[in-house]
Structure formats: structure tokens, C-alpha cells
Design a protein around this motif. Structure first.
Motif, PDB file in Angstrom:
ATOM      1  N   ILE A   1     -67.736 -59.336  23.229  1.00  0.00           N
ATOM      2  CA  ILE A   1     -66.937 -58.924  22.027  1.00  0.00           C
ATOM      3  C   ILE A   1     -65.761 -58.258  22.369  1.00  0.00           C
ATOM      4  CG2 ILE A   1     -69.351 -57.959  21.234  1.00  0.00           C
ATOM      5  CD1 ILE A   1     -68.540 -55.188  21.852  1.00  0.00           C
ATOM      6  N   PRO A   2     -64.915 -58.358  21.476  1.00  0.00           N
ATOM      7  CA  PRO A   2     -63.504 -57.900  21.686  1.00  0.00           C
ATOM      8  C   PRO A   2     -63.600 -56.436  22.163  1.00  0.00           C
ATOM      9  CG  PRO A   2     -63.606 -58.747  19.390  1.00  0.00           C
ATOM     10  CD  PRO A   2     -64.897 -58.727  20.032  1.00  0.00           C
ATOM     11  N   ASP A   3     -63.027 -56.261  23.463  1.00  0.00           N
ATOM     12  CA  ASP A   3     -63.213 -55.040  23.973  1.00  0.00           C
ATOM     13  C   ASP A   3     -61.941 -54.209  24.350  1.00  0.00           C
ATOM     14  OD1 ASP A   3     -62.040 -56.586  26.132  1.00  0.00           O
ATOM     15  OD2 ASP A   3     -63.714 -56.290  27.628  1.00  0.00           O
ATOM     16  N   GLY A   4     -60.776 -54.938  23.949  1.00  0.00           N
ATOM     17  CA  GLY A   4     -59.418 -54.187  24.208  1.00  0.00           C
ATOM     18  C   GLY A   4     -58.995 -53.520  22.899  1.00  0.00           C
ATOM     19  N   GLY A   5     -59.812 -53.266  22.133  1.00  0.00           N
ATOM     20  CA  GLY A   5     -59.156 -52.633  20.905  1.00  0.00           C
ATOM     21  C   GLY A   5     -59.075 -53.519  19.687  1.00  0.00           C
ATOM     22  N   GLY A   6     -59.397 -54.610  19.771  1.00  0.00           N
ATOM     23  CA  GLY A   6     -59.218 -55.647  18.685  1.00  0.00           C
ATOM     24  C   GLY A   6     -60.242 -55.034  17.552  1.00  0.00           C
ATOM     25  N   MET A   7     -61.319 -54.957  17.745  1.00  0.00           N
ATOM     26  CA  MET A   7     -61.998 -54.557  16.671  1.00  0.00           C
ATOM     27  C   MET A   7     -61.705 -53.307  15.779  1.00  0.00           C
ATOM     28  SD  MET A   7     -66.108 -55.395  17.669  1.00  0.00           S
ATOM     29  CE  MET A   7     -66.007 -54.596  19.281  1.00  0.00           C
ATOM     30  N   TYR A   8     -60.744 -52.757  16.246  1.00  0.00           N
ATOM     31  CA  TYR A   8     -60.075 -51.478  15.672  1.00  0.00           C
ATOM     32  C   TYR A   8     -58.699 -51.664  14.864  1.00  0.00           C
ATOM     33  CZ  TYR A   8     -57.816 -46.768  14.973  1.00  0.00           C
ATOM     34  OH  TYR A   8     -57.259 -45.620  14.398  1.00  0.00           O
TER      35      TYR A   8
ATOM     36  N   ARG B   1     -54.908 -54.592  10.461  1.00  0.00           N
ATOM     37  CA  ARG B   1     -53.715 -55.459  10.029  1.00  0.00           C
ATOM     38  C   ARG B   1     -54.044 -56.454   9.123  1.00  0.00           C
ATOM     39  NH1 ARG B   1     -48.989 -56.510  12.130  1.00  0.00           N
ATOM     40  NH2 ARG B   1     -48.087 -54.837  13.910  1.00  0.00           N
ATOM     41  N   VAL B   2     -55.121 -57.130   8.943  1.00  0.00           N
ATOM     42  CA  VAL B   2     -55.647 -58.252   8.215  1.00  0.00           C
ATOM     43  C   VAL B   2     -56.519 -57.972   7.256  1.00  0.00           C
ATOM     44  CG1 VAL B   2     -54.696 -59.600  10.100  1.00  0.00           C
ATOM     45  CG2 VAL B   2     -57.219 -59.283   9.592  1.00  0.00           C
ATOM     46  N   GLY B   3     -57.268 -56.894   7.334  1.00  0.00           N
ATOM     47  CA  GLY B   3     -58.323 -56.720   6.390  1.00  0.00           C
ATOM     48  C   GLY B   3     -59.848 -56.903   7.075  1.00  0.00           C
ATOM     49  N   LEU B   4     -60.734 -56.399   6.589  1.00  0.00           N
ATOM     50  CA  LEU B   4     -62.040 -56.702   7.443  1.00  0.00           C
ATOM     51  C   LEU B   4     -62.543 -57.981   7.261  1.00  0.00           C
ATOM     52  CD1 LEU B   4     -64.532 -55.080   8.800  1.00  0.00           C
ATOM     53  CD2 LEU B   4     -65.313 -54.585   6.581  1.00  0.00           C
ATOM     54  N   GLN B   5     -62.592 -58.774   6.217  1.00  0.00           N
ATOM     55  CA  GLN B   5     -62.982 -59.976   6.177  1.00  0.00           C
ATOM     56  C   GLN B   5     -62.551 -60.880   6.988  1.00  0.00           C
ATOM     57  OE1 GLN B   5     -63.149 -58.082   3.354  1.00  0.00           O
ATOM     58  NE2 GLN B   5     -65.386 -57.785   4.069  1.00  0.00           N
ATOM     59  N   ARG B   6     -61.084 -61.098   7.025  1.00  0.00           N
ATOM     60  CA  ARG B   6     -60.203 -61.924   7.717  1.00  0.00           C
ATOM     61  C   ARG B   6     -60.421 -61.434   9.145  1.00  0.00           C
ATOM     62  NH1 ARG B   6     -54.747 -61.890   4.273  1.00  0.00           N
ATOM     63  NH2 ARG B   6     -55.316 -63.685   2.670  1.00  0.00           N
ATOM     64  N   ALA B   7     -60.732 -60.188   9.604  1.00  0.00           N
ATOM     65  CA  ALA B   7     -60.765 -59.826  10.873  1.00  0.00           C
ATOM     66  C   ALA B   7     -62.126 -60.498  11.534  1.00  0.00           C
ATOM     67  CB  ALA B   7     -60.667 -58.531  11.193  1.00  0.00           C
ATOM     68  N   LYS B   8     -63.127 -60.467  10.354  1.00  0.00           N
ATOM     69  CA  LYS B   8     -64.442 -60.935  11.019  1.00  0.00           C
ATOM     70  C   LYS B   8     -64.357 -62.424  11.427  1.00  0.00           C
ATOM     71  CE  LYS B   8     -67.472 -57.616   8.628  1.00  0.00           C
ATOM     72  NZ  LYS B   8     -68.472 -57.630   7.812  1.00  0.00           N
ATOM     73  N   GLU B   9     -63.639 -63.191  10.399  1.00  0.00           N
ATOM     74  CA  GLU B   9     -63.678 -64.590  10.615  1.00  0.00           C
ATOM     75  C   GLU B   9     -62.817 -64.879  11.834  1.00  0.00           C
ATOM     76  OE1 GLU B   9     -61.831 -68.513  10.312  1.00  0.00           O
ATOM     77  OE2 GLU B   9     -60.434 -66.756  10.034  1.00  0.00           O
ATOM     78  N   LEU B  10     -61.741 -64.425  12.325  1.00  0.00           N
ATOM     79  CA  LEU B  10     -61.060 -64.525  13.456  1.00  0.00           C
ATOM     80  C   LEU B  10     -61.666 -64.178  14.508  1.00  0.00           C
ATOM     81  CD1 LEU B  10     -57.623 -63.464  12.077  1.00  0.00           C
ATOM     82  CD2 LEU B  10     -58.172 -65.558  12.440  1.00  0.00           C
ATOM     83  N   ILE B  11     -62.796 -63.236  14.629  1.00  0.00           N
ATOM     84  CA  ILE B  11     -63.410 -62.574  15.789  1.00  0.00           C
ATOM     85  C   ILE B  11     -64.698 -63.599  16.042  1.00  0.00           C
ATOM     86  CG2 ILE B  11     -64.870 -60.798  16.423  1.00  0.00           C
ATOM     87  CD1 ILE B  11     -62.936 -58.966  15.453  1.00  0.00           C
ATOM     88  N   TYR B  12     -65.234 -64.037  14.754  1.00  0.00           N
ATOM     89  CA  TYR B  12     -66.493 -64.832  14.627  1.00  0.00           C
ATOM     90  C   TYR B  12     -66.150 -66.079  15.349  1.00  0.00           C
ATOM     91  CZ  TYR B  12     -68.908 -61.289  11.639  1.00  0.00           C
ATOM     92  OH  TYR B  12     -69.362 -60.126  11.149  1.00  0.00           O
ATOM     93  N   THR B  13     -64.989 -66.838  15.044  1.00  0.00           N
ATOM     94  CA  THR B  13     -64.763 -68.041  15.168  1.00  0.00           C
ATOM     95  C   THR B  13     -64.093 -68.172  16.625  1.00  0.00           C
ATOM     96  OG1 THR B  13     -62.505 -68.244  14.010  1.00  0.00           O
ATOM     97  CG2 THR B  13     -64.695 -68.825  12.867  1.00  0.00           C
ATOM     98  N   GLY B  14     -63.151 -67.207  17.037  1.00  0.00           N
ATOM     99  CA  GLY B  14     -62.318 -67.149  18.145  1.00  0.00           C
ATOM    100  C   GLY B  14     -61.205 -68.236  17.986  1.00  0.00           C
ATOM    101  N   ARG B  15     -60.653 -68.767  16.749  1.00  0.00           N
ATOM    102  CA  ARG B  15     -60.036 -69.772  16.640  1.00  0.00           C
ATOM    103  C   ARG B  15     -58.488 -69.216  16.925  1.00  0.00           C
ATOM    104  NH1 ARG B  15     -57.115 -70.083  11.674  1.00  0.00           N
ATOM    105  NH2 ARG B  15     -57.888 -68.517  10.215  1.00  0.00           N
TER     106      ARG B  15
END
Length: 264
Positions: free
Chosen positions: A147-154, A159-173
Motif C-alpha cells: 500500500i502507499p506508505d509515504g503519505g500518498g493515501m493522505y 489533490r485529485v479527489g477520492l475517486q481519482r486517487a483510488k483509480e491511480l492507487i488501485y492501478t498503479g498506472r
């Protein structure tokens, strides 16, 4: 200029530029570099001549994240030590990220190339992100089973909103500089050859005001999403009381009164 094998710091006209300096591993961060980074941020905090900070990377990358050798050592530890060793390393990582995020001076990440994993986190925890047109961003943790452990989930959802953050984190693209700007991950995009100059010019403009007022404002602003309006007002009242006592405020009021008296 202050430097060591893994980090360099140069100060010019009130702006400190810290350069992650392990280009042979795309500026991946190991334990030694993490501790040196914390020490360097402490120096920036204590030096009143430094008005703002720019963070960038040497070579073609901004930061590739955590050092793979450290991950290998973690996995090779005895089973009974893996969890606690990991927890201890996380504490050090969080200390470094928090030191950067809470620095009481303006901070700009000048992202000169790929910002991956922890490197992406470091960029996002700065006040502002300026990306070279060749830069990329990727929250690649999930591709490593992490999981993002350097503060990325915060930082990312803010910066981008919850849904976009989920998409970027779930895919790692991987996200280009242009898309990062569109999404809000990056605030400005600059030609690669102009990146550092433009970032330093911006940092210089951000640091011209009262250092005390800026530090107090930033400390409150960093917490506003978690606080009620009443709490923000209370903290603002306390901060303003401090500002009333500063030389900068008193000098500016006196200058205004003197100017008004001359006009009268």
C-alpha cells in the motif's frame, strides 16, 4: 553548498535547493539517505536566511521510491523480526515525510523525471509541484503487493479527489506531466531545461512575505481539512496575536502611517 554522497544542498538568494543524488539508482531512497534528508531539512528550518525550499533529483529521475536492496534485506530477516523491522523503517519514513510536509517555509517539488512510489509521495507532500514536461508520476505500490506508505493515501485524495486517487492507487498506472497537471497532481509544467530556474523563481516569489506569518498560516492550512471552522478560527486568533508582536507587522504599520501622514 552542503553535500554528502546521497544529497546535495545549494542556497542561492534565499532559496535552498536539495537534490536527491543517487542517479545510478534513479535516486531511490535508502536508510542512510533518509536520515541525511531529515538532518538537511532541520538545517533549512533553523536557517533564517532560507526563505523557501526546492526539492529535485539528479540525473534523469526525480525519485524511484524505496531502495530495492532495503526491501531484499527486509524479506531476508528472520520471520520473527520482519514485522517489527518493517514498522521501525516505516517510522523513519514517516518522520522524513512529515518533516518535509510540516516545514514552515514554502516547498516546491521540481519533478525532473519519473516520481514513483515513495518518490511520488515526496512530491505530493510539498506545498507545490512543478513538473518537467518529461516527468511522470506513478503510485506503483500495488504492483509490488504494497500500500502507499509515504503519505500518498493522505496527500493524493486532497489533490485529485477520492475517486481519482483510488483509480491511480488501485492501478498503479503511470501519469504523464500533462495528465498530472490536468488532474491536479502537478500545479505547473515547465520545459525540462527550464524546470529548476522556474521552480527557484517561483520559490523566491513565495518566500518574500513575513516568515512568521507564512509559517503560522501554513501550519493551520495543513490541518484545515481535519478541523472544524471554529477550530480554524481559534487557531487563527492565536496566530494573529503572535503576528501582532512581530517586527515585520509593526514596521509595515508604521510605514503605512508615515506615508499617510505625509499625504495629509
Amino acid at each position: 553548498m552542503m553535500q554528502n554522497p546521497t544529497l546535495q544542498m545549494q542556497i542561492d538568494d534565499g532559496v535552498a535547493v536539495i537534490t536527491l543524488n543517487r542517479p545510478e539508482v534513479r535516486n531511490a531512497i535508502d536508510d542512510e539517505m533518509r536520515q541525511d534528508f531529515i538532518a538537511m531539512l532541520d538545517q533549512v528550518t533553523r536557517d533564517s536566511a532560507i526563505r523557501a525550499l526546492v526539492l529535485t533529483g539528479a540525473g534523469k529521475a526525480f525519485c524511484a521510491g524505496g531502495d530495492i536492496r532495503g526491501m531484499r534485506e527486509r524479506m531476508a530477516a528472520p520471520a520473527g523480526q520482519v514485522a517489527f523491522n518493517g514498522w521501525s523503517r516505516q517510522q523513519r519514513t514517516h518522520h522524513a515525510v512529515a518533516a518535509l510536509h510540516n516545514l514552515t517555509k514554502p516547498t516546491i517539488a521540481a519533478v525532473n523525471g519519473p516520481a514513483t512510489g515513495l518518490g511520488c509521495d515526496l512530491a505530493l507532500c510539498c506545498d507545490f509541484v512543478m513538473a518537467a514536461d518529461t516527468a511522470t508520476f506513478a503510485m506503483t505500490y500495488i504492483l509490488r503487493g504494497l500500500i502507499p506508505d509515504g503519505g500518498g493515501m493522505y496527500f493524493l485524495p486532497r489533490r485529485v479527489g477520492l475517486q481519482r486517487a483510488k483509480e491511480l492507487i488501485y492501478t498503479g498506472r503511470t501519469v504523464s506531466a500533462e495528465e498530472a497537471h490536468t488532474l491536479g497532481m502537478a500545479d505547473r509544467v515547465a520545459p525540462a531545461g527550464e524546470l529548476l530556474r522556474q521552480a527557484c523563481d517561483w520559490a523566491r516569489a513565495l518566500g518574500v512575505g513575513s516568515g512568521a506569518a507564512l509559517a503560522l498560516s501554513k501550519t493551520i492550512l495543513n490541518q484545515t481539512f481535519e478541523l472544524t471552522a471554529e477550530q480554524v478560527f481559534q487557531m487563527g486568533s492565536q496566530a494573529q496575536a503572535i503576528c501582532y508582536t512581530t517586527e515585520q507587522h509593526q514596521a509595515s504599520v508604521q510605514a503605512f502611517l508615515d506615508k499617510s501622514a505625509k499625504k495629509g
